[in-house]
Write an enzyme that holds these catalytic residues in place. Structure first.
Site, PDB file in Angstrom:
ATOM      1  N   ASN A  26      -0.433  11.548  -0.719  1.00  0.00           N
ATOM      2  CA  ASN A  26       0.319  10.304  -0.848  1.00  0.00           C
ATOM      3  C   ASN A  26       1.028  10.242  -2.189  1.00  0.00           C
ATOM      4  O   ASN A  26       0.563  10.834  -3.144  1.00  0.00           O
ATOM      5  CB  ASN A  26      -0.664   9.122  -0.744  1.00  0.00           C
ATOM      6  N   LYS A  83      -5.608  -1.893  -2.382  1.00  0.00           N
ATOM      7  CA  LYS A  83      -6.798  -1.586  -1.559  1.00  0.00           C
ATOM      8  C   LYS A  83      -7.502  -2.885  -1.194  1.00  0.00           C
ATOM      9  O   LYS A  83      -7.936  -3.076  -0.062  1.00  0.00           O
ATOM     10  CB  LYS A  83      -7.769  -0.687  -2.332  1.00  0.00           C
ATOM     11  N   TYR A  91       0.875  -1.167   0.000  1.00  0.00           N
ATOM     12  CA  TYR A  91       0.000   0.000   0.000  1.00  0.00           C
ATOM     13  C   TYR A  91       0.914   1.218   0.000  1.00  0.00           C
ATOM     14  O   TYR A  91       2.106   1.107  -0.297  1.00  0.00           O
ATOM     15  CB  TYR A  91      -0.909  -0.121   1.251  1.00  0.00           C
ATOM     16  N   ASP A  99     -13.815   6.429  -2.671  1.00  0.00           N
ATOM     17  CA  ASP A  99     -12.890   6.336  -1.542  1.00  0.00           C
ATOM     18  C   ASP A  99     -12.230   7.670  -1.221  1.00  0.00           C
ATOM     19  O   ASP A  99     -12.139   8.083  -0.067  1.00  0.00           O
ATOM     20  CB  ASP A  99     -11.826   5.293  -1.905  1.00  0.00           C
ATOM     21  N   ASP A 100     -11.748   8.346  -2.253  1.00  0.00           N
ATOM     22  CA  ASP A 100     -10.970   9.571  -2.031  1.00  0.00           C
ATOM     23  C   ASP A 100     -11.849  10.700  -1.515  1.00  0.00           C
ATOM     24  O   ASP A 100     -11.412  11.538  -0.734  1.00  0.00           O
ATOM     25  CB  ASP A 100     -10.272   9.982  -3.332  1.00  0.00           C
ATOM     26  N   ARG A 123      -5.796   9.836 -11.530  1.00  0.00           N
ATOM     27  CA  ARG A 123      -5.174  10.606 -10.447  1.00  0.00           C
ATOM     28  C   ARG A 123      -4.727   9.604  -9.404  1.00  0.00           C
ATOM     29  O   ARG A 123      -5.374   9.412  -8.393  1.00  0.00           O
ATOM     30  CB  ARG A 123      -6.209  11.592  -9.879  1.00  0.00           C
ATOM     31  N   GLU A 127     -12.056   4.686  -7.170  1.00  0.00           N
ATOM     32  CA  GLU A 127     -10.762   5.015  -6.572  1.00  0.00           C
ATOM     33  C   GLU A 127      -9.902   5.820  -7.542  1.00  0.00           C
ATOM     34  O   GLU A 127      -9.746   5.438  -8.705  1.00  0.00           O
ATOM     35  CB  GLU A 127     -10.036   3.698  -6.243  1.00  0.00           C
ATOM     36  N   ASP A 128      -9.349   6.898  -7.049  1.00  0.00           N
ATOM     37  CA  ASP A 128      -8.345   7.666  -7.785  1.00  0.00           C
ATOM     38  C   ASP A 128      -8.813   8.113  -9.171  1.00  0.00           C
ATOM     39  O   ASP A 128      -8.092   7.990 -10.171  1.00  0.00           O
ATOM     40  CB  ASP A 128      -7.019   6.881  -7.851  1.00  0.00           C
TER      41      ASP A 128
HETATM   42  O1  LIG Z   1      -4.246   5.151  -1.331  1.00  0.00           O
HETATM   43  C1  LIG Z   1      -4.018   5.856  -0.330  1.00  0.00           C
HETATM   44  O2  LIG Z   1      -3.053   5.713   0.393  1.00  0.00           O
HETATM   45  C2  LIG Z   1      -5.023   6.912   0.033  1.00  0.00           C
HETATM   46  C3  LIG Z   1      -5.766   7.325  -1.146  1.00  0.00           C
HETATM   47  O3  LIG Z   1      -6.836   6.841  -1.454  1.00  0.00           O
HETATM   48  C4  LIG Z   1      -5.126   8.278  -2.061  1.00  0.00           C
HETATM   49  O4  LIG Z   1      -4.121   8.908  -1.718  1.00  0.00           O
HETATM   50  O5  LIG Z   1      -5.628   8.404  -3.181  1.00  0.00           O
HETATM   51 MG   LIG Z   2      -7.172   6.989  -3.525  1.00  0.00          MG
END
Ligand SMILES: O=C([O-])CC(=O)C(=O)O
Ligand SMILES: [Mg+2]
Length: 628
Positions: free
Chosen positions: A475, A217, A146, A311-312, A199, A288-289
Site C-alpha cells: 500500500n 484505522k 484509508y 496489525d501488519d 514504516r 501499527e506500521d
Molecule cells: O493500512 C493499510 O492499508 C494496510 C496496512 O496495515 C499497511 O499497509 O501497513
Molecule cells: Mg499497517
C-alpha cells in the site's frame, strides 16, 4: 455455537441513583434509569432501546464537541435545555438533510486529498454525522480516509494540519507519560492504535506524520467494527525520524532528531506501555506500521503481558490467508489443500514474514504436513536482494552466473527469516528465475515497491497455472507490486487478483470482467477488536487470527468464487466484522482468555451485533449535579 450470558449485557447496566430524576429533565418522556458503561455518560432504556446522554457541559461546549454535537439537528427543546438557543440557525434539520449537504460538498471537492481534508473537518465537528456518512458510502470513502489517500495525507500531514486528534508521546516526554495519559478526557478506552511512523504503509519513515494511519484505522474500527467513537485513541510515539526531507521542512510538526534506537527506543516504548496500561488496563493496543524488526520485537515482548497485537504482522496475515483459502475454493480445490500450494512471497519485512507464518500455522493446524519444516518448504521468500537461498551454491557452475549481482546483505537474516532459506537454491536468485524453477501457484507481494511483479515473472507463472493467484499487497496503490490491469493482461485474463489497496475491475478483451479483490487488514482488525472488546479478552491469541481467516474465507458465495471474487465488498465490512467478532468472542471463551461472564441461553452473535455502535443522535441532557 456458544451462547453468552445476560451478564455480558446486564453486568454492564447499573441502576442510576433516583436522585438523577431523568424524567423531570426530559419532560414526560420516559427515559431510562439505567447506566450503560459503553460510554460512561450514556443511559439506556432497555425497554425502549433508547439512550440519553447526560453531561456536565452545555452551550457552545456542546455545540463544539464533535462527540456531542448534532449541528443543525438539535431540536427546540434540546436547544432550550442545553442553552444553545440562538446559537444555530433556526430550522432544525434531521440527519438525512445534513447527509445530503455534506455529501454534496464532498462531491464538489476535486481531489482525493481535498476530500480527505473535508472529511477530517467533519470528523472534527460532528462524529455522529461523519460515521453515518462513512457507513453509508463505505466503499467510496474508505479509499479516502484509508488507503490509498491516507498515504498521501500522511506524506502531506504537516502541510494539511488543522486540528489535533489523538495523543503524541515524544522523546521530550520521557518520565512524564504516566501523568500525560490523564490528559486524555475519557476514562474508557476500548482500542488504541499506535504507530512510531517508521514504516507507514509502503511509504517508509514518515515520523509524526504517521498519525493519519491510527486515525484512519480507528475510523474503520468504529464504522466497520462498531467500537464507540469516544472509546478509541490514536497515538503516535514520536521517537524522531530519519526522513531528511521532513527534518528539513520548517512546517514539520514532529521531533527534529534522528530516531531513537536500541535500548533508548525500547525503554521509551516500555514507559508508554506502562503508562497506558496503568490508566486503561483492559484496553486493546494495536501496534501499527512499525518497521522490521522492531515490530516483531515489540510483539514478542508484549503479546503475553497485555492485550495487544500487531496489525501488519497478524491481521494482514489473517486476511491474506483468507484470500488464499478462498482462492483454493475458487480454483475448485479444497481448503485442506493449502499445503500442496507453492507460494512465493516477495518481501521479508514484518508483513511478509507475518503473512507466511500465518500460512504455516494454518498448514500445521490442518494436519496435512508432518512437521513445521515441511510447511516452510512450501514457501519461497525473497527480500530486496532476491531469494533467501544458499550462498554457498553461488559460484557453482550454474548456467548463467552473471545474471544477477550478488551483494552481501547489510543486515544478516534473523531466525524468523532464516527458516525460509532454501538450501538447494542459489541465494539472491531473481523472481523471474525462481518462477521458472518452482512454478508457483500463489505470488504474494509485500515489498512496498511498485513493479516488482514483472511482466516476465507473471507471464512465466501463468504458463504453468490455469488460474494464477496474484496478490500485490503493498500500500498504497502506487506502491503495489503490479496493477490489476497488468495482472490480467499478462495472464490473458486468468488471474485471481487481490491487492492491498483498491483497484477497479478490469474489462478484458473477450468482453468479460477481471474481478479485483481488496485483501487488506481492514477485513480482519475491526472484527478482532469488536470480539476482543465484547469478550473483554485479556490476550489476543494466535487462534483468533486463524479463525478470523477461516471465517472470512467462507463468506463468498460459490457464484462469487467462480467469478474470482474472494470476499464480500468493502461496503459490507460491518457484516464481515460482526462475523469475525462473533468467532473471535467464541475463541476467547473457548481458550479461557475472556473475562466477560458467560451464561447459557443467549446467542453470542446477537450480543456482538447489539454491542456494535450505530451512528444515531441520542437525546442530550445537561445535569450539573450528577457525579459521574
Ligand atoms: O493500512 C493499510 O492499508 C494496510 C496496512 O496495515 C499497511 O499497509 O501497513
Ligand atoms: Mg499497517
Amino acid at each position: 455455537m456458544l451462547s453468552a450470558s445476560k451478564h455480558l449485557i446486564s453486568k454492564t447496566i447499573v441502576q442510576v441513583p433516583p436522585s438523577l430524576h431523568l424524567n423531570r429533565v426530559l419532560g414526560n418522556r420516559l427515559y431510562s434509569s439505567y447506566y450503560n458503561p459503553n460510554s460512561q455518560h450514556e443511559f439506556s432504556d432497555p425497554r425502549q432501546d433508547k439512550t440519553v446522554h447526560v453531561m456536565h457541559s452545555r452551550g457552545v461546549n456542546v455545540l463544539h464537541d464533535p462527540l456531542l454535537s448534532k449541528g443543525t439537528a438539535f431540536d427546540l427543546a434540546e436547544r432550550e435545555r442545553l442553552s444553545i438557543r440562538g446559537l444555530v440557525p433556526p430550522r432544525c434539520q434531521a440527519m438525512d438533510k445534513q447527509l445530503l449537504r455534506v455529501k454534496r460538498n464532498l462531491d464538489a471537492c476535486e481531489t482525493p486529498l481535498s476530500k480527505f481534508v473535508f472529511l477530517a473537518a467533519l470528523h472534527d465537528r460532528n462524529e455522529t454525522l461523519y460515521y453515518k456518512l462513512l457507513m453509508e458510502h463505505l466503499e467510496e470513502l474508505a479509499g479516502i480516509i484509508y488507503t490509498p489517500t491516507v498515504g498521501l495525507a500522511s506524506q502531506m500531514s504537516h502541510s494539511i494540519y488543522r486540528r489535533s486528534r489523538g495523543m503524541y508521546f515524544s522523546s521530550q516526554d520521557r518520565g512524564q507519560m504516566s501523568a500525560m495519559v490523564y490528559n486524555w478526557p475519557h476514562d474508557k478506552v476500548d482500542v488504541i492504535v499506535v504507530t512510531d511512523g517508521s514504516r507507514v504503509l509502503g511509504l517508509g519513515d514518515l515520523g509524526a506524520n504517521g498519525m493519519q494511519i491510527p486515525i484512519g484505522k480507528l475510523s474503520l474500527y468504529v464504522a466497520a467494527g462498531g467500537i464507540r467513537p469516544r472509546a478509541v485513541l490514536p497515538v503516535v510515539l514520536d521517537v524522531g525520524t530519519n526522513n531528511q526531507e521532513l527534518l528539513n521542512d520548517p512546517l514539520y510538526l514532529g521531533m527534529s532528531h534522528p530516531r531513537l534506537e536500541g535500548d533508548d527506543y525500547y525503554s521509551f516504548v516500555d514507559e508508554w506501555v506502562t503508562a497506558i496500561t496503568s490508566r486503561w488496563p483492559d484496553t486493546l493496543i494495536q501496534f501499527e506500521d512499525f518497521k522490521y524488526p522492531h515490530a516483531y520485537n515489540l510483539l514478542s515482548k508484549y503479546r503475553n503481558r497485555i492485550t495487544c497485537f500487531n496489525d501488519d504482522i497478524q491481521s494482514t496475515s489473517s486476511i491474506t490467508l483468507a484470500g488464499i483459502l478462498a482462492s483454493l475454493k475458487s480454483r475448485g480445490r479444497s481448503q485442506e489443500d493449502l499445503s500442496k500450494e507453492t507460494i512465493i512471497c516477495v518481501g521479508a519485512g514484518s508483513a511478509g514474514v507475518g503473512v507466511c507464518e500465518g500460512i504455516i500455522d494454518c498448514m500445521v493446524a490442518q494436519g496435512r504436513v508432518k512437521t513445521r519444516e515441511e510447511a516452510y518448504s512450501r514457501i519461497y521468500m525473497l527480500d530486496q536482494y532476491g531469494l533467501l537461498g544458499n550462498p554457498t551454491t553461488l559460484d557453482d557452475d550454474d548456467e548463467n552466473p552473471c545474471s544477477y549481482q550478488y551483494k552481501p546483505r547489510s543486515t544478516p537474516l534473523d531466525d524468523r527469516q532464516h527458516a525460509y532459506v532454501k538450501k538447494d537454491l542459489r541465494d539472491q536468485m531473481t523472481l523471474e528465475q525462481l518462477v521458472k524453477i518452482v512454478k508457483p501457484t500463489v505470488l504474494l507481494g509485500l515489498t512496498g515497491i511498485r513493479g516488482v511483479f514483472s511482466e516476465e515473472s507473471i507471464r512465466e507463472m501463468s504458463k504453468h497455472q490455469e488460474k494464477p493467484v496474484i496478490f500485490p499487497l503493498s500500500n498504497p496503490d502506487t506502491h503495489a507490486e503490479c496493477t490489476a490491469e497488468e495482472a490480467f493482461k499478462w495472464t490473458d485474463g486468468r488471474a485471481i487478483f487481490a491487492s492491498g489497496s483498491p483497484f477497479k475491475d478490469v474489462l478484458l478483451p473477450n468482453g468479460k470482467t477481471g474481478k479485483t479483490n481488496q485483501c487488506n487488514n481492514s477485513y480482519s482488525f475491526p472484527g478482532l477488536g469488536l470480539g476482543i472488546t465484547v469478550s473483554r479478552a485479556s490476550r489476543v491469541t494466535q487462534s483468533m487470527f486463524l479463525e478470523t481467516a477461516r471465517t472470512i474465507a467462507n463468506m463468498a458465495t460459490p457464484e462469487q468464487l467462480k467469478e474470482g471474487i474472494l470476499f464480500p465488498g468493502v461496503s459490507q465490512l460491518r457484516e464481515v466484522a460482526l462475523n469475525v467478532g462473533t468467532r473471535v468472542c467464541e475463541v476467547a471463551f473457548e481458550e479461557g482468555v475472556a473475562t466477560a461472564v458467560l451464561e447459557k441461553g443467549e446467542i453470542l452473535s446477537e450480543v456482538v451485533r447489539n454491542s456494535a455502535y450505530q451512528p444515531e443522535y441520542v437525546p442530550l441532557v445537561y445535569h450539573p449535579g450528577y457525579n459521574f
